[in-house]
Design a protein around this motif. Structure first.
Motif, PDB file in Angstrom:
ATOM      1  N   SER A  22       0.843  -1.184   0.000  1.00 12.30           N
ATOM      2  CA  SER A  22       0.000   0.000   0.000  1.00 12.30           C
ATOM      3  C   SER A  22       0.882   1.238   0.000  1.00 12.30           C
ATOM      4  O   SER A  22       1.803   1.350   0.805  1.00 12.30           O
ATOM      5  CB  SER A  22      -0.916   0.012   1.231  1.00 12.30           C
ATOM      6  OG  SER A  22      -1.721   1.164   1.237  1.00 12.30           O
ATOM      7  N   LYS A  23       0.601   2.121  -0.919  1.00 12.84           N
ATOM      8  CA  LYS A  23       1.357   3.373  -1.027  1.00 12.84           C
ATOM      9  C   LYS A  23       0.557   4.462  -0.311  1.00 12.84           C
ATOM     10  O   LYS A  23      -0.246   5.149  -0.904  1.00 12.84           O
ATOM     11  CB  LYS A  23       1.586   3.752  -2.497  1.00 12.84           C
ATOM     12  CG  LYS A  23       2.171   2.654  -3.350  1.00 12.84           C
ATOM     13  CD  LYS A  23       3.526   2.220  -2.872  1.00 12.84           C
ATOM     14  CE  LYS A  23       4.109   1.177  -3.828  1.00 12.84           C
ATOM     15  NZ  LYS A  23       5.303   0.556  -3.331  1.00 12.84           N
ATOM     16  N   GLY A  27      -3.933   3.856   0.923  1.00 17.20           N
ATOM     17  CA  GLY A  27      -3.567   4.513  -0.324  1.00 17.20           C
ATOM     18  C   GLY A  27      -3.765   3.544  -1.464  1.00 17.20           C
ATOM     19  O   GLY A  27      -4.397   2.498  -1.294  1.00 17.20           O
ATOM     20  N   ALA A  28      -3.240   3.874  -2.618  1.00 17.56           N
ATOM     21  CA  ALA A  28      -3.278   2.940  -3.737  1.00 17.56           C
ATOM     22  C   ALA A  28      -2.543   1.686  -3.287  1.00 17.56           C
ATOM     23  O   ALA A  28      -1.482   1.758  -2.651  1.00 17.56           O
ATOM     24  CB  ALA A  28      -2.612   3.557  -4.955  1.00 17.56           C
ATOM     25  N   GLU A  46      -7.809   0.607  -5.540  1.00 20.12           N
ATOM     26  CA  GLU A  46      -7.739   2.063  -5.602  1.00 20.12           C
ATOM     27  C   GLU A  46      -7.356   2.687  -4.270  1.00 20.12           C
ATOM     28  O   GLU A  46      -6.537   3.595  -4.206  1.00 20.12           O
ATOM     29  CB  GLU A  46      -9.082   2.617  -6.083  1.00 20.12           C
ATOM     30  CG  GLU A  46      -9.052   4.079  -6.404  1.00 20.12           C
ATOM     31  CD  GLU A  46     -10.367   4.550  -6.992  1.00 20.12           C
ATOM     32  OE1 GLU A  46     -10.797   5.667  -6.649  1.00 20.12           O
ATOM     33  OE2 GLU A  46     -10.972   3.804  -7.786  1.00 20.12           O
ATOM     34  N   GLY A 154      -2.219   3.487  -8.333  1.00 20.97           N
ATOM     35  CA  GLY A 154      -2.044   4.897  -8.004  1.00 20.97           C
ATOM     36  C   GLY A 154      -2.218   5.802  -9.202  1.00 20.97           C
ATOM     37  O   GLY A 154      -2.506   6.985  -9.056  1.00 20.97           O
ATOM     38  N   ARG A 155      -2.063   5.238 -10.368  1.00 18.16           N
ATOM     39  CA  ARG A 155      -2.281   5.995 -11.612  1.00 18.16           C
ATOM     40  C   ARG A 155      -3.713   5.859 -12.112  1.00 18.16           C
ATOM     41  O   ARG A 155      -4.022   6.245 -13.231  1.00 18.16           O
ATOM     42  CB  ARG A 155      -1.315   5.509 -12.691  1.00 18.16           C
ATOM     43  CG  ARG A 155       0.133   5.785 -12.352  1.00 18.16           C
ATOM     44  CD  ARG A 155       1.053   5.273 -13.436  1.00 18.16           C
ATOM     45  NE  ARG A 155       2.433   5.478 -13.054  1.00 18.16           N
ATOM     46  CZ  ARG A 155       3.431   4.675 -13.407  1.00 18.16           C
ATOM     47  NH1 ARG A 155       3.203   3.612 -14.170  1.00 18.16           N
ATOM     48  NH2 ARG A 155       4.650   4.933 -13.008  1.00 18.16           N
TER      49      ARG A 155
END
Length: 181
Positions: A22-23, A27-28, A46, A154-155
């Motif tokens: 997880s970023k 997060g993403a 997502e 994340g994109r």
């Protein structure tokens, strides 16, 4: 359910490595299960925590491997959360109606229940913890897949990557394992 050690029938025939990333936490996020370079899958989420990503990797692996219920399976994770949840805490969670000892709802209970359901359909399943980021090949491959999937998510592209599950390739991995051990 199954134990954290050997399955009592000798060394498991098929080993699947799982990892989540997880970023941002949350997060993403990304998840990955890996058996071999020809048999793996990764996907993005997502917005999720690292624990959700780790559980999702296991859930997706067991879902994919459901076609081989008679093949003994070893799930290798670098997440103490996953290992402890599935080998220790789940019994109390179920007994307490999916409540913690303090009375609050168990976090991620839907994923945990899904993993338990998929695991219970297997004739033999065992769990092993692998310290992450120490160069263990299968763990490194699963980590790379999960990290890649988190970046892609994340994109805004939570696509699934990898060749996925193939009964033939998974069984070939079992045969290679038996020849080596």
């Amino acid at each position: 359910m199954t134990s954290a050690g050997a399955d009592g029938q000798g060394e498991p025939l098929l080993t699947v490595y799982t990892d989540g990333s997880s970023k941002g936490n949350p997060g993403a996020a990304g998840w990955c299960w890996w058996i071999s370079d020809q048999c793996w899958q990764a996907g993005g989420l997502e917005l999720a925590t690292n624990n959700v990503a780790e559980l999702t990797a296991v859930e997706r692996a067991l879902h994919s491997l459901a076609a081989l219920p008679a093949v003994p399976l070893l799930v290798v994770t670098d997440s103490r959360y996953v290992l402890d949840t599935m080998t220790r805490y789940i019994y109390a969670y179920r007994r307490n109606g999916w409540r913690t000892a303090r009375g609050s709802a168990v976090a991620n209970s839907q994923l945990i229940a899904s993993i338990e359901h998929l695991a219970s359909a297997r004739q033999s399943l065992s769990w092993r913890w692998q310290r992450g980021h120490v160069g263990a090949f299968g763990n490194t491959q699963a980590d790379a897949g999960a990290s890649m999937a988190a970046v892609v998510a994340g994109r805004g592209k939570p696509a699934v990557a990898g060749p996925g599950f193939s009964k033939e390739l998974a069984l070939a991995s079992c045969r290679r394992h038996n020849q080596v051990h």
